[in-house]
Enzyme design. Sequence first.
Site, PDB file in Angstrom:
ATOM      1  N   GLY A  56       0.821  -1.199   0.000  1.00  0.00           N
ATOM      2  CA  GLY A  56       0.000   0.000   0.000  1.00  0.00           C
ATOM      3  C   GLY A  56       0.857   1.252   0.000  1.00  0.00           C
ATOM      4  O   GLY A  56       2.091   1.189   0.017  1.00  0.00           O
ATOM      5  N   GLU A  83      11.848  -4.000   4.240  1.00  0.00           N
ATOM      6  CA  GLU A  83      12.231  -3.281   3.027  1.00  0.00           C
ATOM      7  C   GLU A  83      13.746  -3.365   2.854  1.00  0.00           C
ATOM      8  O   GLU A  83      14.489  -3.261   3.827  1.00  0.00           O
ATOM      9  CB  GLU A  83      11.826  -1.805   3.125  1.00  0.00           C
ATOM     10  CG  GLU A  83      10.351  -1.535   2.955  1.00  0.00           C
ATOM     11  CD  GLU A  83      10.041  -0.053   2.969  1.00  0.00           C
ATOM     12  OE1 GLU A  83       9.163   0.363   2.202  1.00  0.00           O
ATOM     13  OE2 GLU A  83      10.662   0.686   3.752  1.00  0.00           O
TER      14      GLU A  83
END
Length: 376
Positions: A56, A83
């Site tokens: 998102g 990440e």
Amino acid sequence: MASYPCHQHASAFDQAARSRGHSNRRTALRPRRQQEATEVRLEQKMPTLLRVYIDGPHGMGKTTTTQLLVALGSRDDIVYVPEPMTYWQVLGASETIANIYTTQHRLDQGEISAGDAAVVMTSAQITMGMPYAVTDAVLAPHIGGEAGSSHAPPPALTLIFDRHPIAALLCYPAARYLMGSMTPQAVLAFVALIPPTLPGTNIVLGALPEDRHIDRLAKRQRPGERLDLAMLAAIRRVYGLLANTVRYLQGGGSWREDWGQLSGTAVPPQGAEPQSNAGPRPHIGDTLFTLFRAPELLAPNGDLYNVFAWALDVLAKRLRPMHVFILDYDQSPAGCRDALLQLTSGMVQTHVTTPGSIPTICDLARTFAREMGEAN
């Protein structure tokens, strides 16, 4: 019409040959089918894996929510894949995120042309996508068939990913296209590189009122980021279109059949928050396909050039199998964590393919986190 004996004999011979060939093929197929059935039974005895991709727009609270969820489990049964910040900032290139935001700012200020910005953005987005794509490829051989979600026992391992490859290979390129810093041709080039969707791909998108989203984004500190409200609006729009696109495809929508329903080349207006699979099938004009009715992609007769149409076929093929869930981020971090935990009970697990797959996957995830998870 005349009848020729040689043709009659040939026809009879062909029929006999075809009959014999069908019989031989049926006989040959039996062992293959038996082997496939055996492989399925063996696979069903393998441990199960749950893969959850938290995705998102940036700044909603994804990372905080995920870390709180991971903290609930033991080190052995839930692993977080963060990440790849070190890759973005050091290993793959230098300060990729700052480069992206600076380039957009310079374009907005008229300091560089859209063409110059597109060159930088396309290169940077390749860097952003590489760790996700290669990790997906390494993981793929260990992913078997879907085990279902209802009444399934707890998985042997849960992998929580901070984003799916489509973030870097579809959503952010599409948002940059809306921002004028990437061409539609480049976006479809990234689409063509999206890896095949593995069974049991559970993607969690987020819903958060825009004013709350702006407030959260303004308070967080990420290396190289700028508070770009236009980009925030663009990426929110793209993820809303993504959710609609999956619903459209899973509801039987065909972009080729519905292409004529798109008129003009206008970018769709900003839509509402992403919706779950409930409700009627969205119109093609409320999906990602509408972004690609762009003059640069159209032949003189108004149709898409075939190469771009094939890319949209790839897009449809990649998105259709995904299991999409919507998480309401308009609550406390603990509330978000609990809501995410509840969502996982309805997610789809997969069997792994070998007895050694679970430890191998654990090692892969931890190696990724150790090598790329934190910027140095």
